[in-house]
Design a protein around this motif. Structure first.
Motif, short mmCIF file in Angstrom:
data_model
loop_
_atom_site.label_atom_id
_atom_site.label_comp_id
_atom_site.label_asym_id
_atom_site.label_seq_id
_atom_site.Cartn_x
_atom_site.Cartn_y
_atom_site.Cartn_z
N SER A 1 0.37 -1.03 0.14
CA SER A 1 0.05 -0.04 0.47
C SER A 1 0.94 1.31 -0.04
O SER A 1 0.97 2.24 -0.58
CB SER A 1 -0.52 0.00 0.77
N GLN B 1 -1.60 -4.22 -4.25
CA GLN B 1 -2.00 -3.48 -2.47
C GLN B 1 -2.91 -4.26 -1.79
O GLN B 1 -1.75 -4.56 -0.70
CB GLN B 1 -3.21 -2.61 -2.58
N SER B 2 -3.73 -5.67 -1.72
CA SER B 2 -4.16 -5.88 -0.94
C SER B 2 -3.30 -7.11 -0.24
O SER B 2 -2.84 -8.27 0.57
CB SER B 2 -5.27 -6.52 -1.24
N HIS C 1 2.52 1.82 -3.76
CA HIS C 1 1.39 2.21 -4.25
C HIS C 1 1.29 3.74 -4.56
O HIS C 1 0.67 4.44 -5.02
CB HIS C 1 -0.14 1.73 -4.15
N LYS C 2 1.54 4.19 -3.40
CA LYS C 2 0.77 5.92 -2.87
C LYS C 2 2.01 6.34 -4.11
O LYS C 2 1.53 7.85 -4.85
CB LYS C 2 0.88 5.89 -1.69
#
Length: 461
Positions: free
Chosen positions: A41, A272-273, A44-45
């Motif tokens: 996560s 992300q998961s 990903h940002k």
């Protein structure tokens, strides 16, 4: 006084922690599930720019650790760095910081208990969550109640599992990059994955700024070094070494692992998961990757829980010692093996709320919200810690020959400015604005209650 080469403090606690154990405790607190599960996560940002954010936050955490180290070096009898806030800022803020930080660690321990029961369902889907949590809490509480050395050894072992996992990832990743391994999606492992189409703000400046609080909280727990000093062997020798070494190693593990992950496969292809560690090991052709990482994250959660029990016990013990009333007296009791067992048992007992909460679906959301508020309060405690250090430098306690924070006249204000800036960013994200407001309400409300209580005491005396 020496007993079996273990120095005993005046209050009965013992200095049984080695330099290795102190560093592993810091690893245990700051390298956990946020890296093993949440790195996807974070990447990903901002993509590769996340490496810069980790570097910046890491440097300023190093400054904070040097500030804590300097104060602990001047008074190694203190059981928690938070006590310096009450000593140098004000007693009121000291009480606020101590109780807030203690509550934050209790919630952190509860969160890790919940995580452990979730991870264990991977292998034991039918096991009752409340039972799993009680068993792990009981075992780690017993470890904390045995001897200081037993805690140090257990934390060294648990943190060692995490370190080995990261080193294996780096080595496997380096091999994949050197051999230009072809991924199932048709891409190749290459350093060019970091530079191709590079942008500082691939998802906008807003996402880049919002990544700072995420990385800040990833370093949370490094300050545990400032809670072990009173029970560390030869603290004036071990403390400077532990503080100076810990930041470089954490940056190596964080930045090194994230660098390898983004070099193996284009960062946009990471899910992300799912844990990026699992994804990378699967790309390397290791079908047991999910099994291995599940074991690692359980060890990571146990490590953080272990450190949380230790730290909350010492914080409550320090609060009891500094309290003038009789209410906290039971928490001053120390066992023959040098453990403040009253405060450890009570703190661990508070964490029993985790299995209770997990039994009621509606309470889960409330717990998450309160935990978020607590995390935001942690930033306020860090700011107050830096203010305490500035005050210490201008006090009669300052040791010119001590373990000094480098260039404090500008590194201290810059660190405060960064922490304040990170707290402000919480108000520009719909997911974090309410917890941030809650943290401010807690700060103001707590101090109002203390003011009213103090006035009443003055009127009755």
């Amino acid at each position: 006084m020496v007993n079996n080469e273990i120095e005993i403090n005046e209050d009965g606690t013992r200095r049984g922690l080695s330099n290795l154990a102190v560093q592993m405790i810091a690893f245990g607190g700051s390298i956990g599930t946020g890296l093993f599960l949440g790195a996807g996560s974070t990447i990903h940002k901002t993509g590769p720019s996340i490496l810069l954010i980790y570097l910046v936050i890491g440097i300023f955490f190093f400054f904070m650790m040097r500030a804590i180290g300097e104060m602990m070096y001047s008074d190694p009898q203190q059981h928690t760095f938070v006590s310096f806030i009450g000593k140098y800022v004000s007693p009121r803020f000291g009480i606020f910081a101590a109780w807030s930080y203690w509550a934050e660690l209790i919630l952190a321990g509860m969160a890790e208990l919940t995580a452990i029961s979730t991870y264990l369902k991977y292998w034991l889907p039918g096991a009752p969550s409340w039972l799993v949590q009680l068993v792990f809490l009981a075992v780690l509480t017993l470890v904390n109640l045995s001897m200081v050395r037993s805690f140090g050894r257990s934390e060294t072992f648990l943190s060692g599992i995490k370190i080995v996992a990261i080193l294996v990832l780096i080595l496997v990743g380096a091999y994949l990059i050197v051999t230009h391994h072809q991924n199932p999606a048709g891409t190749h492992a290459s350093l060019s994955n970091l530079s191709d189409g590079f942008s500082f703000f691939p998802n906008g400046f807003h996402s880049f700024i919002n990544a700072f609080p995420m990385v800040f909280f990833a370093f949370q727990g490094m300050e545990f070094v400032g809670i072990t000093t009173a029970e560390t062997k030869k603290p004036l020798k071990v403390l400077p070494r532990a503080v100076n070494q810990i930041i470089g190693r954490i940056l190596l593990f964080y930045i090194g692992s994230l660098f390898i992950i983004m070099a193996i496969t284009p960062w946009r292809s990471l899910s992300q998961s799912q844990s990026p560690f699992v994804q990378i090991f699967e790309l390397a052709g290791l079908p047991a990757a999910s099994q291995i990482i599940n074991l690692v994250v359980i060890a990571a959660a146990c490590s953080t829980l272990n450190s949380a029990i230790f730290s909350t016990g010492r914080h409550l013990y320090q609060l009891a010692q500094e309290s003038s009333g009789k209410t906290l007296k039971p928490f001053e009791t120390v066992s023959k093996s040098g453990i403040p067992y009253g405060s450890v048992l009570f703190s661990a007992g508070m964490m029993i709320l985790a299995p209770i909460i997990s039994s009621f679906n509606g309470l889960g959301t409330v717990f998450t919200f309160i935990a978020s508020i607590s995390s935001d309060i942690y930033i306020l405690v860090c700011i107050l810690t830096m203010v305490a250090h500035w005050k210490y430098r201008h006090s009669k306690d300052f040791r010119a020959d001590g373990f000094k924070m480098p260039h404090y006249k500008w590194t201290n204000p810059l660190t405060v400015a960064l922490f304040v800036g990170i707290f402000i960013t919480l108000f520009f994200n719909k997911e974090t604005i309410l917890p941030a407001v809650g943290a401010l309400i807690w700060l103001v409300g707590f101090n109002i209650i203390l003011s009213i209580t103090n006035r009443r005491k003055k009127l009755t005396t």
